[in-house]
Design a protein around this motif. Structure first.
Motif, PDB file in Angstrom:
ATOM      1  N   LEU A 172       0.620  -1.495  -0.152  1.00 32.96           N
ATOM      2  CA  LEU A 172      -0.019  -0.155  -0.172  1.00 32.96           C
ATOM      3  C   LEU A 172       0.909   1.297   0.033  1.00 32.96           C
ATOM      4  O   LEU A 172       0.440   2.225  -0.068  1.00 32.96           O
ATOM      5  N   LYS A 173       2.268   0.976   0.237  1.00 32.02           N
ATOM      6  CA  LYS A 173       3.174   2.338   0.397  1.00 32.02           C
ATOM      7  C   LYS A 173       3.277   2.953  -1.004  1.00 32.02           C
ATOM      8  O   LYS A 173       3.798   3.932  -1.204  1.00 32.02           O
ATOM      9  N   GLY A 174       3.241   2.178  -2.176  1.00 29.55           N
ATOM     10  CA  GLY A 174       3.863   2.645  -3.188  1.00 29.55           C
ATOM     11  C   GLY A 174       5.079   2.495  -3.521  1.00 29.55           C
ATOM     12  O   GLY A 174       5.965   2.194  -2.644  1.00 29.55           O
ATOM     13  N   VAL A 175       5.608   3.073  -4.663  1.00 28.61           N
ATOM     14  CA  VAL A 175       7.078   3.168  -5.095  1.00 28.61           C
ATOM     15  C   VAL A 175       7.571   4.534  -4.886  1.00 28.61           C
ATOM     16  O   VAL A 175       7.172   5.422  -5.949  1.00 28.61           O
ATOM     17  N   CYS A 176       8.539   4.878  -4.189  1.00 27.18           N
ATOM     18  CA  CYS A 176       9.059   6.079  -4.022  1.00 27.18           C
ATOM     19  C   CYS A 176       9.954   6.474  -5.357  1.00 27.18           C
ATOM     20  O   CYS A 176      10.633   5.409  -5.763  1.00 27.18           O
ATOM     21  N   LEU A 177      10.098   7.602  -5.509  1.00 28.43           N
ATOM     22  CA  LEU A 177      10.857   7.859  -6.830  1.00 28.43           C
ATOM     23  C   LEU A 177      12.417   7.997  -6.318  1.00 28.43           C
ATOM     24  O   LEU A 177      13.342   7.761  -7.232  1.00 28.43           O
ATOM     25  N   PHE A 178      12.672   8.097  -5.199  1.00 22.74           N
ATOM     26  CA  PHE A 178      14.136   8.125  -4.545  1.00 22.74           C
ATOM     27  C   PHE A 178      14.846   6.970  -4.120  1.00 22.74           C
ATOM     28  O   PHE A 178      13.914   6.016  -3.646  1.00 22.74           O
ATOM     29  N   GLN A 179      15.840   6.798  -4.057  1.00 19.83           N
ATOM     30  CA  GLN A 179      16.728   5.535  -3.723  1.00 19.83           C
ATOM     31  C   GLN A 179      16.415   5.571  -2.231  1.00 19.83           C
ATOM     32  O   GLN A 179      16.228   4.233  -1.793  1.00 19.83           O
ATOM     33  N   GLU A 180      16.652   6.398  -1.517  1.00 18.93           N
ATOM     34  CA  GLU A 180      16.145   6.422  -0.105  1.00 18.93           C
ATOM     35  C   GLU A 180      14.725   6.656  -0.100  1.00 18.93           C
ATOM     36  O   GLU A 180      14.347   7.771  -0.430  1.00 18.93           O
ATOM     37  N   SER A 181      13.764   5.799   0.460  1.00 19.00           N
ATOM     38  CA  SER A 181      12.378   6.254   0.698  1.00 19.00           C
ATOM     39  C   SER A 181      12.191   7.355   1.214  1.00 19.00           C
ATOM     40  O   SER A 181      13.045   7.669   2.246  1.00 19.00           O
ATOM     41  N   CYS A 182      11.087   8.122   1.241  1.00 20.70           N
ATOM     42  CA  CYS A 182      10.483   9.374   1.872  1.00 20.70           C
ATOM     43  C   CYS A 182      10.708   9.428   3.185  1.00 20.70           C
ATOM     44  O   CYS A 182      11.117  10.085   3.945  1.00 20.70           O
ATOM     45  N   SER A 183      10.031   8.177   3.869  1.00 22.58           N
ATOM     46  CA  SER A 183       9.936   8.270   5.213  1.00 22.58           C
ATOM     47  C   SER A 183      11.334   7.944   5.740  1.00 22.58           C
ATOM     48  O   SER A 183      11.644   8.350   6.851  1.00 22.58           O
ATOM     49  N   LYS A 184      12.122   7.020   5.141  1.00 22.35           N
ATOM     50  CA  LYS A 184      13.644   6.905   5.635  1.00 22.35           C
ATOM     51  C   LYS A 184      14.538   8.174   5.408  1.00 22.35           C
ATOM     52  O   LYS A 184      15.089   8.408   6.455  1.00 22.35           O
ATOM     53  N   TYR A 185      14.221   8.853   4.547  1.00 28.69           N
ATOM     54  CA  TYR A 185      14.728  10.123   4.394  1.00 28.69           C
ATOM     55  C   TYR A 185      14.515  11.289   5.531  1.00 28.69           C
ATOM     56  O   TYR A 185      15.359  11.671   6.356  1.00 28.69           O
ATOM     57  N   VAL A 186      13.055  11.220   5.688  1.00 31.28           N
ATOM     58  CA  VAL A 186      12.702  12.233   6.887  1.00 31.28           C
ATOM     59  C   VAL A 186      13.331  11.393   8.166  1.00 31.28           C
ATOM     60  O   VAL A 186      13.556  12.671   8.735  1.00 31.28           O
ATOM     61  N   TYR A 187      12.990  10.454   8.356  1.00 34.22           N
ATOM     62  CA  TYR A 187      13.547   9.883   9.614  1.00 34.22           C
ATOM     63  C   TYR A 187      14.946  10.078   9.848  1.00 34.22           C
ATOM     64  O   TYR A 187      15.397  10.581  11.040  1.00 34.22           O
ATOM     65  N   ARG A 188      15.975   9.833   8.746  1.00 30.43           N
ATOM     66  CA  ARG A 188      17.348  10.151   9.058  1.00 30.43           C
ATOM     67  C   ARG A 188      17.520  11.627   9.071  1.00 30.43           C
ATOM     68  O   ARG A 188      18.693  12.035   9.825  1.00 30.43           O
ATOM     69  N   THR A 189      16.614  12.745   8.641  1.00 33.87           N
ATOM     70  CA  THR A 189      17.153  13.971   8.583  1.00 33.87           C
ATOM     71  C   THR A 189      16.542  14.497  10.083  1.00 33.87           C
ATOM     72  O   THR A 189      17.279  15.105  10.552  1.00 33.87           O
ATOM     73  N   LEU A 190      15.581  13.896  10.570  1.00 27.93           N
ATOM     74  CA  LEU A 190      15.036  14.359  11.990  1.00 27.93           C
ATOM     75  C   LEU A 190      16.213  13.742  13.037  1.00 27.93           C
ATOM     76  O   LEU A 190      16.549  14.567  13.831  1.00 27.93           O
ATOM     77  N   GLN A 191      16.609  12.499  12.844  1.00 28.39           N
ATOM     78  CA  GLN A 191      17.759  12.142  13.550  1.00 28.39           C
ATOM     79  C   GLN A 191      19.213  12.965  13.598  1.00 28.39           C
ATOM     80  O   GLN A 191      19.684  13.147  14.595  1.00 28.39           O
ATOM     81  N   ASP A 192      19.561  13.246  12.423  1.00 24.90           N
ATOM     82  CA  ASP A 192      20.948  14.000  12.218  1.00 24.90           C
ATOM     83  C   ASP A 192      20.591  15.488  12.421  1.00 24.90           C
ATOM     84  O   ASP A 192      21.628  15.951  13.012  1.00 24.90           O
ATOM     85  N   LYS A 193      19.670  16.182  11.989  1.00 26.52           N
ATOM     86  CA  LYS A 193      19.481  17.445  11.985  1.00 26.52           C
ATOM     87  C   LYS A 193      18.245  18.215  12.843  1.00 26.52           C
ATOM     88  O   LYS A 193      18.035  19.594  12.919  1.00 26.52           O
ATOM     89  N   GLY A 194      17.548  17.377  13.262  1.00 25.29           N
ATOM     90  CA  GLY A 194      16.471  17.913  14.271  1.00 25.29           C
ATOM     91  C   GLY A 194      15.120  18.028  13.655  1.00 25.29           C
ATOM     92  O   GLY A 194      14.895  17.721  12.358  1.00 25.29           O
ATOM     93  N   THR A 195      14.077  18.510  14.439  1.00 27.05           N
ATOM     94  CA  THR A 195      12.600  18.624  14.151  1.00 27.05           C
ATOM     95  C   THR A 195      12.350  19.474  12.951  1.00 27.05           C
ATOM     96  O   THR A 195      11.737  19.293  11.991  1.00 27.05           O
TER      97      THR A 195
END
Length: 96
Positions: free
Chosen positions: A20-43
């Motif tokens: 149901l999630k679909g296929v992201c256009l990016f190598q790193e999925s959108c949710s993983k990208y946002v999660y990593r950005t949260l982790q590394d750079k903050g809210t």
């Protein structure tokens, strides 16, 4: 706030089936990208990443070959151009 945001993403990963999630256009999925950005750079950076991906990871987009570099490029709906190494391989195999 950051921990709530990260919990919501982990909950999404756990509850929503992959089919149901679909296929992201990016190598790193959108949710993983946002999660990593949260982790590394903050809210604040994580929220910006979420808004950016939400707005550009959708049609219309174009994948074409750059003849000068002999590599594929992903042209997003906002005019941004993404290099081949950042494109989800799923979309590249459909082009070949």
């Amino acid at each position: 706030m950051k921990s709530i945001f990260k919990f919501a993403i982990r909950l999404y990963w756990f509850i929503v089936p992959n089919r149901l999630k679909g296929v992201c256009l990016f190598q790193e999925s959108c949710s993983k990208y946002v999660y990593r950005t949260l982790q590394d750079k903050g809210t604040k950076a994580g929220l910006k990443a979420l808004i950016y991906r939400f707005n550009v990871c959708r049609a219309p987009f174009l994948i074409r070959i750059n003849n000068q570099k002999n590599k594929y490029e992903l042209h997003l709906c906002n005019g941004d151009v993404v290099e081949e190494k950042l494109i989800n391989p799923y979309h590249l195999t459909k082009k070949k």
